[in-house]
Scaffold this active site. Structure first.
Site, mmCIF file in Angstrom:
data_model
loop_
_atom_site.group_PDB
_atom_site.id
_atom_site.type_symbol
_atom_site.label_atom_id
_atom_site.label_comp_id
_atom_site.label_asym_id
_atom_site.label_seq_id
_atom_site.Cartn_x
_atom_site.Cartn_y
_atom_site.Cartn_z
ATOM 1 N N GLY A 1 1.038 -1.419 0.068
ATOM 2 C CA GLY A 1 -0.116 -0.106 0.096
ATOM 3 C C GLY A 1 1.004 1.254 0.017
ATOM 4 N N GLN B 1 1.210 3.764 2.083
ATOM 5 C CA GLN B 1 1.912 4.003 3.347
ATOM 6 C C GLN B 1 2.984 3.091 3.733
ATOM 7 O OE1 GLN B 1 0.529 5.341 7.112
ATOM 8 N NE2 GLN B 1 -0.261 7.147 5.880
ATOM 9 N N LYS C 1 -0.277 -10.601 -3.245
ATOM 10 C CA LYS C 1 0.871 -9.948 -4.043
ATOM 11 C C LYS C 1 2.198 -10.646 -3.926
ATOM 12 C CE LYS C 1 -1.437 -6.099 -5.176
ATOM 13 N NZ LYS C 1 -1.436 -4.891 -4.420
ATOM 14 N N ILE D 1 0.440 -0.095 13.030
ATOM 15 C CA ILE D 1 0.286 1.452 12.731
ATOM 16 C C ILE D 1 -1.203 2.104 12.491
ATOM 17 C CG2 ILE D 1 1.066 3.438 10.931
ATOM 18 C CD1 ILE D 1 3.303 2.206 12.825
ATOM 19 N N THR D 2 -1.820 0.894 11.673
ATOM 20 C CA THR D 2 -3.073 1.173 11.399
ATOM 21 C C THR D 2 -4.217 1.948 12.396
ATOM 22 O OG1 THR D 2 -3.024 -0.940 10.252
ATOM 23 C CG2 THR D 2 -5.188 0.046 10.155
ATOM 24 N N TYR E 1 7.075 13.891 18.726
ATOM 25 C CA TYR E 1 8.203 14.339 17.775
ATOM 26 C C TYR E 1 8.462 15.799 18.502
ATOM 27 C CZ TYR E 1 5.660 11.417 14.716
ATOM 28 O OH TYR E 1 4.813 10.259 14.236
ATOM 29 N N GLU F 1 -2.174 11.962 27.668
ATOM 30 C CA GLU F 1 -3.604 12.968 27.439
ATOM 31 C C GLU F 1 -4.765 12.363 27.908
ATOM 32 O OE1 GLU F 1 -3.071 12.220 23.109
ATOM 33 O OE2 GLU F 1 -4.590 10.619 22.986
ATOM 34 N N HIS G 1 -8.041 11.802 18.682
ATOM 35 C CA HIS G 1 -7.865 10.430 18.910
ATOM 36 C C HIS G 1 -9.120 9.659 19.377
ATOM 37 C CE1 HIS G 1 -3.066 11.034 19.690
ATOM 38 N NE2 HIS G 1 -3.328 10.739 18.296
#
Lengths: 286, 370
Positions: free
Chosen positions: A18, A20, A43, A94-95, A157, A207, A245
């Protein structure tokens, strides 16, 4: 040392074909991560960035021990269960937008096999100069002795960048993920940092939503001896609203920033009012 | 996705859970005949409806029409009442609680039962923990009936009543799982002379599962949970929450945007919104973000906070220049292609700050007309 991933990590990318998957496979490879193979059902036989692609994990002929998943949400549960079944550890998801009931099944399976799941909806994990399994911009991270654990992406980051600029490199940075139900928790990662010689202090970025920070605060108070500094985002978030989120929501009076800040304070953790204060507080403590 | 009470009851009823007979009206004249006494319940997607006067009682048709009219003129916590559920008032002998929730920390679904219903279950759990039982469900085993029976006994149920409650819990579990719910709750589950009755119903469906529930997904897009601008943001694929202040906020990444709101507050400002353009935002994404933010009335300045990881600062800058908002803006920009981005902004007469703090203070001054 470092935790969870290092130079011995041999990873596969599930969902490598994909957009990403492709983009970040290249970025991870460029960083030096040992990406051995990719998996995308249908694939098999292709290659991405000179990395061979297979239809399933069981077809990968090489020695592998970790997986990073970019598979779209409706198929992510199956991909994760396949990786867990195969004993890959860690499994980094990551999804984003994976249904909670799917995540609960993934986590149960991982628990029963003693596997670390990171995410879903995580920027991933990076042990600077050793290995990166994630989508974070590599240049803000540098090697050092600060362990960084976070529920957020960009804010991580930001803080990693501040740390690096101040000469405070990181042992490992773990993004726990922004979903309501995620694999590794603050406490799980704190336990690993406790045993890691490279890690001399920890920064915890939390958070609103849930009570993972409160649980971490209690753990730190009772059984964590390295210095900890925290930042909590969402002091001004209104109740009942999801702040970006899926997991960042104050519901039924639970999960407020105030409750987390108070709990961390009781646990002996200095809580920064601004992201830029983290460095100062950490230097005072170290 | 929060469902209205009437919708939750419709679903519960389809699964064989007894609920009061009722009629949904959006106009008092839609009520022709009814078996009184009746309960008139405003249908809004916020809690605390009872305390806000959103539930009334009527003994005859005229009284009912009059009170429905009153309810339909009400606003509860900012939401106008558009629908009223008219239900037969039940004779309640006892109120119980049954519900399924997600325990985020345990990473399990949890069944909660209590011998005391009709009130906030967390309060009961704190006040009299012996009246509440909680059971974590192992996803590989599901919830066997004998486990429910044991829990029902623990809260003092027995005989036929216990068997009926176990039946309702079984069906509610099916709803909870079929609908990918975060919460499925009957509070109170009333014991009446005719048997059990789900007097109030709550069903909260996991937003992320809506691709599996296409019918609900359609309604979600127009749900009253969201303001008009929030709906437009959804269509544009942006994460937007409306707030009370006068400074528009745009950033990349949920955590960073929350931190931006908090920083404004710390310096005495107040955000008008939360807007996350997401990672890797393009010029077009930035344009639509600005378009949305200026639509809200009373926005006096805009605080843009970008930390470029996957996001490129030059793309953001191009989006700003392209839209050229009339509202004064304060930009903080750092990370990937930072210099290019800053140059584009400077060339077009915008100032750029390096730190969140500086930029937040500037946005506050601009909002005050400074």
């Amino acid at each position: 040392m470092a935790i969870i991933i290092d130079e011995n990590t041999k990873a596969i990318v599930q969902g490598i074909t994909g957009g990403q998957g492709r983009f970040h496979t290249k970025a991870m490879k460029d960083y030096g991560t040992n990406i051995v193979a990719g998996v995308t059902p249908g694939k098999g036989g292709n290659s991405v960035e000179d990395i061979p692609v297979y239809d399933s994990i069981s077809e990968v002929p090489n020695d592998i021990n970790a997986s990073i998943i970019f598979v779209p949400a409706p198929f992510a549960k199956d991909a994760a269960l396949e990786a867990i079944d195969f004993g890959l550890n860690p499994v980094v998801i990551i999804t984003e937008r994976i249904p909670i009931h799917d995540s609960i099944q993934i986590m149960k399976k991982a628990e029963s096999k003693g596997i670390d799941v990171i995410g879903p909806n995580t920027p991933g994990i990076i042990s600077p100069e050793k290995s990166k399994m994630g989508v974070m911009p590599s240049h803000v991270f540098s090697q050092g002795s600060v362990g960084l654990i976070s529920r957020s992406g960009t804010l991580t980051y930001e803080i990693a960048n501040n740390l690096s600029r101040a000469g405070l490199g990181q042992s490992t940075t773990v993004g726990l993920g922004g979903d309501p139900v995620v694999g590794l928790s603050f406490v799980d990662v704190l336990k690993k940092f406790d045993k890691d010689d490279q890690t001399k202090a920890v920064v915890l970025v939390g958070e609103i939503g849930g009570n993972a920070e409160e649980t971490a605060a209690k753990f730190i108070k009772d059984s964590f001896s390295k210095p900890v500094v925290a930042y909590i985002a969402g002091r001004t978030a209104p109740p009942g609203k999801r702040m970006g989120h899926a997991g960042a929501i104050v519901s039924g009076g639970m999960g407020t920033a105030d409750s987390k800040i108070a709990a961390l304070g009781e646990g002996g953790v200095d809580v920064a009012e601004l992201p830029s204060d983290v460095v100062r507080l950490l230097k005072e403590k170290m | 996705m929060k469902l209205h009470e009437y919708k939750a009851k419709e679903i519960f009823s389809n699964y064989g859970i007894p609920v009061p007979s009722g009629i949904l009206v959006k106009d008092p004249n839609e009520l022709k005949e009814f078996k009184f006494p009746a309960v008139l319940k405003s249908q809004v997607l916020v809690g605390g409806r009872g305390k806000a006067g959103g539930i009334k009682f009527a003994d005859n048709l005229d009284e009912a029409k009059e009170k429905i009219d009153e309810l339909l003129k009400m606003e509860i916590k900012g939401l106008p009442v558009k629908l009223v559920l008219v239900e037969a008032k039940a004779e309640i002998l006892k109120e119980l609680y049954v519900g399924f929730v997600v325990d985020r920390t345990a990473k399990r679904n949890v069944l909660i039962m209590s011998s005391e219903g009709g009130v906030n279950i967390e309060e009961v759990a704190q006040r009299s923990p012996d009246k509440v039982v909680k059971f974590q469900i192992d996803p590989s085993e599901g919830l066997p009936t004998h486990k429910i029976t044991n829990l029902a006994k623990k809260i003092g149920l027995k005989g036929k009543e216990m068997v009926s409650v176990v039946g309702v819990v079984n069906r509610l579990n099916k709803v909870f799982s079929d609908y990918d719910a975060e919460l499925a709750e009957i509070n109170p589950l009333a014991v009446t002379p005719e048997g059990l009755l789900g007097v109030d119903a709550k069903l909260l469906v996991d937003d992320n599962s809506l691709y599996r529930h296409k019918d609900l997904a359609k309604e979600f897009a127009k749900s009253e949970e969201f303001t008009d601008i929030e709906k437009r943001a959804k269509d544009a694929g942006l994460s937007y929450v409306e707030l009370e202040g006068d400074i528009g906020v745009i950033g990349c990444g949920a955590g960073l945007v929350m931190a931006s709101l908090d920083t404004l507050k710390l310096y005495g400002g107040a955000a008008a919104n939360f807007l996350d353009v997401g990672g890797g935002a393009t010029k077009e994404n930035m344009r639509s973000a600005l378009e949305l933010v200026v639509q809200k009335e009373g926005v006096k300045s805009i605080f843009i906070n970008i930390f470029g990881g996957i996001t490129r600062c030059d793309e953001i800058a191009k989006g700003i220049v392209d839209f050229a908002p009339k509202t004064p803006i304060s930009v903080r920009m750092m990370g990937t292609n930072e210099e290019e981005g800053k140059q584009i902004l400077r060339d077009n007469g915008y100032s750029v700050s390096e730190t969140i703090e500086e930029s937040a203070k500037e946005a506050i001054e601009l909002a005050r007309g400074g």
